[in-house]
Design a protein around this motif. Structure first.
Motif, PDB file in Angstrom:
ATOM      1  N   GLY A 157      50.849  56.752  14.572  1.00  0.00           N
ATOM      2  CA  GLY A 157      49.537  56.211  14.884  1.00  0.00           C
ATOM      3  C   GLY A 157      49.446  54.716  14.745  1.00  0.00           C
ATOM      4  O   GLY A 157      48.361  54.143  14.860  1.00  0.00           O
ATOM      5  N   THR A 205      46.369  70.340  19.911  1.00  0.00           N
ATOM      6  CA  THR A 205      46.074  69.030  20.496  1.00  0.00           C
ATOM      7  C   THR A 205      46.972  68.757  21.693  1.00  0.00           C
ATOM      8  O   THR A 205      46.500  68.360  22.763  1.00  0.00           O
ATOM      9  CB  THR A 205      46.256  67.929  19.438  1.00  0.00           C
ATOM     10  OG1 THR A 205      45.324  68.137  18.370  1.00  0.00           O
ATOM     11  CG2 THR A 205      46.033  66.552  20.042  1.00  0.00           C
ATOM     12  N   VAL A 217      47.276  61.311  11.410  1.00  0.00           N
ATOM     13  CA  VAL A 217      46.047  61.806  10.762  1.00  0.00           C
ATOM     14  C   VAL A 217      46.271  62.118   9.283  1.00  0.00           C
ATOM     15  O   VAL A 217      45.334  62.478   8.580  1.00  0.00           O
ATOM     16  CB  VAL A 217      45.468  63.028  11.506  1.00  0.00           C
ATOM     17  CG1 VAL A 217      44.832  62.592  12.813  1.00  0.00           C
ATOM     18  CG2 VAL A 217      46.548  64.079  11.771  1.00  0.00           C
ATOM     19  N   LEU A 224      41.188  63.833  19.274  1.00  0.00           N
ATOM     20  CA  LEU A 224      42.626  63.750  19.532  1.00  0.00           C
ATOM     21  C   LEU A 224      42.966  64.276  20.920  1.00  0.00           C
ATOM     22  O   LEU A 224      43.776  63.682  21.645  1.00  0.00           O
ATOM     23  CB  LEU A 224      43.392  64.524  18.462  1.00  0.00           C
ATOM     24  CG  LEU A 224      43.321  63.931  17.048  1.00  0.00           C
ATOM     25  CD1 LEU A 224      43.810  64.939  16.027  1.00  0.00           C
ATOM     26  CD2 LEU A 224      44.128  62.642  16.959  1.00  0.00           C
ATOM     27  N   ARG A 278      41.792  53.413  17.356  1.00  0.00           N
ATOM     28  CA  ARG A 278      40.567  53.458  16.549  1.00  0.00           C
ATOM     29  C   ARG A 278      40.180  52.051  16.090  1.00  0.00           C
ATOM     30  O   ARG A 278      39.017  51.652  16.156  1.00  0.00           O
ATOM     31  CB  ARG A 278      40.755  54.349  15.320  1.00  0.00           C
ATOM     32  CG  ARG A 278      40.819  55.833  15.604  1.00  0.00           C
ATOM     33  CD  ARG A 278      40.779  56.656  14.310  1.00  0.00           C
ATOM     34  NE  ARG A 278      39.703  57.642  14.417  1.00  0.00           N
ATOM     35  CZ  ARG A 278      38.882  57.987  13.439  1.00  0.00           C
ATOM     36  NH1 ARG A 278      38.995  57.400  12.252  1.00  0.00           N
ATOM     37  NH2 ARG A 278      37.936  58.878  13.636  1.00  0.00           N
ATOM     38  N   ALA A 306      42.588  57.563   9.839  1.00  0.00           N
ATOM     39  CA  ALA A 306      42.610  58.472  10.991  1.00  0.00           C
ATOM     40  C   ALA A 306      42.248  59.900  10.593  1.00  0.00           C
ATOM     41  O   ALA A 306      42.051  60.750  11.467  1.00  0.00           O
ATOM     42  CB  ALA A 306      43.982  58.459  11.652  1.00  0.00           C
ATOM     43  N   TYR A 335      53.202  63.351  23.000  1.00  0.00           N
ATOM     44  CA  TYR A 335      52.331  63.212  21.835  1.00  0.00           C
ATOM     45  C   TYR A 335      53.178  63.407  20.591  1.00  0.00           C
ATOM     46  O   TYR A 335      53.648  64.508  20.304  1.00  0.00           O
ATOM     47  CB  TYR A 335      51.207  64.246  21.880  1.00  0.00           C
ATOM     48  CG  TYR A 335      50.313  64.240  20.650  1.00  0.00           C
ATOM     49  CD1 TYR A 335      49.681  63.076  20.221  1.00  0.00           C
ATOM     50  CD2 TYR A 335      50.099  65.413  19.924  1.00  0.00           C
ATOM     51  CE1 TYR A 335      48.863  63.078  19.096  1.00  0.00           C
ATOM     52  CE2 TYR A 335      49.274  65.421  18.804  1.00  0.00           C
ATOM     53  CZ  TYR A 335      48.661  64.246  18.400  1.00  0.00           C
ATOM     54  OH  TYR A 335      47.852  64.233  17.288  1.00  0.00           O
ATOM     55  N   HIS A 347      47.277  56.052  17.730  1.00  0.00           N
ATOM     56  CA  HIS A 347      45.889  56.488  17.710  1.00  0.00           C
ATOM     57  C   HIS A 347      45.073  55.692  16.698  1.00  0.00           C
ATOM     58  O   HIS A 347      43.921  55.306  16.959  1.00  0.00           O
ATOM     59  CB  HIS A 347      45.842  57.993  17.387  1.00  0.00           C
ATOM     60  CG  HIS A 347      44.504  58.499  16.987  1.00  0.00           C
ATOM     61  ND1 HIS A 347      44.209  58.896  15.699  1.00  0.00           N
ATOM     62  CD2 HIS A 347      43.364  58.654  17.696  1.00  0.00           C
ATOM     63  CE1 HIS A 347      42.952  59.292  15.635  1.00  0.00           C
ATOM     64  NE2 HIS A 347      42.416  59.164  16.834  1.00  0.00           N
ATOM     65  N   THR A 348      45.651  55.395  15.527  1.00  0.00           N
ATOM     66  CA  THR A 348      44.930  54.586  14.545  1.00  0.00           C
ATOM     67  C   THR A 348      44.687  53.184  15.091  1.00  0.00           C
ATOM     68  O   THR A 348      43.625  52.582  14.845  1.00  0.00           O
ATOM     69  CB  THR A 348      45.696  54.513  13.222  1.00  0.00           C
ATOM     70  OG1 THR A 348      45.932  55.841  12.743  1.00  0.00           O
ATOM     71  CG2 THR A 348      44.915  53.748  12.168  1.00  0.00           C
ATOM     72  N   SER A 392      50.941  58.303  19.789  1.00  0.00           N
ATOM     73  CA  SER A 392      51.299  58.808  18.457  1.00  0.00           C
ATOM     74  C   SER A 392      50.038  58.874  17.615  1.00  0.00           C
ATOM     75  O   SER A 392      49.065  58.161  17.861  1.00  0.00           O
ATOM     76  CB  SER A 392      52.333  57.909  17.768  1.00  0.00           C
ATOM     77  OG  SER A 392      51.719  56.729  17.256  1.00  0.00           O
ATOM     78  N   SER A 393      50.059  59.743  16.619  1.00  0.00           N
ATOM     79  CA  SER A 393      48.940  59.795  15.671  1.00  0.00           C
ATOM     80  C   SER A 393      49.486  59.919  14.259  1.00  0.00           C
ATOM     81  O   SER A 393      50.619  60.357  14.046  1.00  0.00           O
ATOM     82  CB  SER A 393      47.997  60.964  15.984  1.00  0.00           C
ATOM     83  OG  SER A 393      48.593  62.210  15.660  1.00  0.00           O
ATOM     84  N   THR A 397      53.348  63.078  16.442  1.00  0.00           N
ATOM     85  CA  THR A 397      52.349  63.049  15.383  1.00  0.00           C
ATOM     86  C   THR A 397      52.920  63.214  13.987  1.00  0.00           C
ATOM     87  O   THR A 397      53.770  64.071  13.744  1.00  0.00           O
ATOM     88  CB  THR A 397      51.270  64.121  15.615  1.00  0.00           C
ATOM     89  OG1 THR A 397      50.296  64.067  14.570  1.00  0.00           O
ATOM     90  CG2 THR A 397      51.864  65.519  15.696  1.00  0.00           C
TER      91      THR A 397
END
Length: 480
Positions: free
Chosen positions: A92, A232, A184, A197, A146, A189, A211, A142-143, A181-182, A213
Motif C-alpha cells: 500500500g 476483493t 490494510v 478496496l 488515501r 488503511a 492486486y 492504496h494507502t 497494492s494494499s 496485498t
C-alpha cells in the motif's frame, strides 16, 4: 553502453522451470541474439561460463526500493544478488501520487524526502533520469491513494473519495503501473472496507493489473483476512498476490499447512499467487502491539534513541529496568525485526509451487534486515543446494519466469532469442548469502556477472567505479 558478448559453455537455466542444458548465449546490444552453439568470432567479448549457471536476471517482486533507486542508483544491495528488476510500491506504500513533506505512517518507510510525484509518469521520468543499475516496475499503493485524496483515515472512504482514488489509479495504469497494492494491516488503511478496496481495485483490473496485498492480519485471524483479500480481488476482477505470506506469532506456528490449503481452494475460483522471503523474522515499523514478550525483536531504527539500533528489545528493557512494552514506547518512532515465524512454516511456503521470491527489505533502515542484501543467494545456496528444498530450476523459476508472467513484464524473466538481455551468471556451488542480523550489509558470494539490458553492470570481486554501466529503466506493464 553494451557490446556483443558471448557467454560460453554455461548451464542455461532459462527461467521456465525446465531442466538446464549446456549452451552458449550471445548478447547483442540490449537483446539475446542466440542460444546454442555460437561461433566465438561473432563476439567482441567472451566470458567463459564453464561450471556456471546462466539464468535470466532475477526479479525481486516485493521491495520498498521506490526512493532508493533515485537516491542510490548503483543499487549494490540488489544487483550484487543478481537482481535486475525490482517491483516497488508494495504494502500500500508508493511515492506516487503523494506530494507532501510529512508522509503518514507507513509511507515513511520510503524515507520522507521523495514524496513529490503527483503522477506515476513523473516518478517514471525520475527513474529514467537517475538511470539506476536495475529496472523498476511499480505498483500503486492504496494507502498512498488515501493520502492523496482523504483528509483523515479513521473511516472508510466516501463515494466521492472512492471515485477520486479510482481515477488516480486509472491515470497510474495509463502511465504503466503493474497494479494496486494494499496494506490494510497498517493503521492508516485499516478502516478501509471491502467496498472501498473493490471499487479502487477495479480501476486496475480494467487495465490488466494485479492486486498485491499485505492482508489485515497474519496472526490468529489470517484465514478470514485471506478470504477478504480473495473477495476483493475476485469482485474487483484482478489476480491476487498475497504479500510475504506467513503465519505470525508462536500461537500460529504450523498453520501454513492450513493457509496454503485454503489458498489452493481459492485458486480453483480465481488466479492467486504469493511471495515469500527466506527468513523467520519480518521487519516493519516499531509497534507496541507486536511486542509480546516472547519473540526476539531487534531494533532497526529509533529517532529518540539511535544508540539502541542493532540491539535486542529484551536487552534494552533489562538495561532500562522496564518492561519490553515500555521500552518500545520510549524507542518510538522506529523500526524493528520481529522473529515471529517458524522455519518449518517458512520452508513450506517457499516450496509451494505458486510462491515467488521477494526480499521486502527496507533500504532506509540504519541497521536493515539482512534480507535486503541476501535473499536470492540464500534461496539458491542454503535452501536449494544445501537443503535440497527446491530444484535449481524451480528456484530460478520463482525468481524469473513466474514473476515476469504474474506482473506482466513481457519477455523478461526467460532466456530466449529476441528477449531483453537481463542475465545473471552465478556459481551454483558457491553462491551463498553473507548478510546476518548482526552485520546485514554484506555482499553475497557466487554471483559472477550481471547484465542489465545488455550492459555488464556487476562482476563479483571487480572494482566497481562510480561510472560502472548503469542501464536500468522504468518498465511499463506489457499489454497482452
Amino acid at each position: 553502453m553494451s557490446e556483443t558478448t558471448l557467454l560460453q559453455n554455461g548451464l542455461v537455466v532459462n527461467g521456465t522451470g525446465k531442466a538446464g542444458y549446456r549452451a552458449d548465449v550471445l548478447i547483442e546490444g540490449e537483446t539475446i541474439a542466440q542460444i546454442g552453439a555460437v561461433d566465438p568470432a561473432a563476439a567482441e567479448r567472451i566470458i567463459d561460463c564453464a561450471g556456471l549457471v546462466v539464468a535470466p536476471g532475477f526479479i525481486d517482486v516485493h521491495t520498498h526500493d521506490d526512493a532508493i533507486v533515485l537516491d542510490a542508483p548503483a543499487m549494490r544491495p540488489k544487483i550484487s544478488q543478481g537482481i535486475t528488476t525490482v517491483i516497488v510500491g508494495n504494502c500500500g506504500i508508493s511515492l506516487a501520487p503523494v506530494v507532501t513533506r510529512t508522509p503518514i505512517e507507513p509511507l515513511g518507510l520510503l524515507g520522507t524526502q521523495r514524496f513529490c510525484f503527483a503522477r506515476l509518469a513523473e516518478y517514471a521520468a525520475a527513474v529514467d533520469a537517475a538511470q539506476p543499475a536495475i529496472n523498476v516496475a511499480a505498483l500503486i499503493g492504496h494507502t498512498s491513494l488515501r493520502a492523496a485524496v482523504m483528509p483523515s483515515f479513521e473511516h472508510a472512504a466516501t463515494a466521492d473519495e472512492r471515485a477520486r482514488m479510482a481515477q488516480q489509479l486509472r491515470l497510474a495504469m495509463d502511465d504503466g503501473a503493474v497494479g494496486l497494492s494494499s496494506g490494510v494491516f497498517y493503521a492508516n488503511a485499516f478502516a478501509a472496507d471491502e467496498r472501498e478496496l473493490i471499487e479502487v481495485a477495479a480501476a486496475a483490473a480494467q487495465a490488466g493489473g494485479v492486486y498485491a496485498t499485505h492482508i489485515r492480519t497474519e496472526f490468529d485471524g489470517i484465514l478470514e483476512a485471506m478470504e477478504e483479500a480473495a473477495r476483493t480481488a475476485r469482485h474487483g476482477g484482478l489476480p491476487l498476490i498475497l504479500s510475504h505470506h506467513k503465519c505470525a506469532g508462536p500461537a500460529n506456528w504450523g498453520r501454513t499447512g492450513e493457509t496454503l490449503a485454503r489458498m489452493d481452494r481459492l485458486a480453483t475460483r480465481q488466479p492467486i499467487g504469493l511471495d515469500v522471503y527466506p527468513y523467520t523474522a519480518g521487519s516493519t515499523v516499531l509497534r507496541e502491539d507486536l511486542v509480546d514478550g516472547i519473540i526476539d525483536i531487534i531494533i532497526t531504527g529509533s529517532e529518540p534513541h539511535p544508540e539502541m539500533i542493532g540491539k535486542r528489545l529484551s536487552d534494552i528493557a533489562a538495561q532500562w529496568g522496564v518492561s519490553q512494552q515500555e521500552a518500545c514506547r520510549r524507542l518510538l518512532p522506529g523500526g524493528a525485526c520481529y522473529f515471529q515465524m517458524s522455519e518449518e512454516d517458512m520452508q513450506r511456503v517457499l516450496a509451494h509451487p505458486r510462491s515467488m521470491i521477494g526480499s521486502d527489505g527496507l533500504p532506509h533502515d540504519v541497521h536493515p534486515h539482512p534480507r535486503l542484501w541476501g535473499t536470492f543467494p540464500r534461496v539458491l545456496g542454503h535452501y536449494s543446494r544445501d537443503l535440497g528444498l527446491l530444484r535449481l530450476e524451480s528456484a530460478v523459476f520463482k525468481m524469473t519466469g513466474l514473476p515476469a508472467a504474474q506482473f506482466r513484464l513481457g519477455q523478461r524473466g526467460t532466456l530466449a532469442a529476441g528477449h531483453p538481455a537481463d542475465v545473471t551468471v552465478f556459481d551454483a556451488q558457491r553462491i551463498r548469502d553473507r548478510a546476518t542480523f548482526a552485520e546485514p550489509e554484506q555482499i553475497s558470494e557466487g554471483v559472477r556477472h550481471v547484465f542489465v539490458n545488455g550492459a555488464l553492470s556487476y562482476e563479483e570481486d571487480a572494482a566497481m567505479p562510480a561510472d560502472y554501466p548503469r542501464n536500468g529503466r522504468f518498465l511499463r506493464r506489457v499489454e497482452v
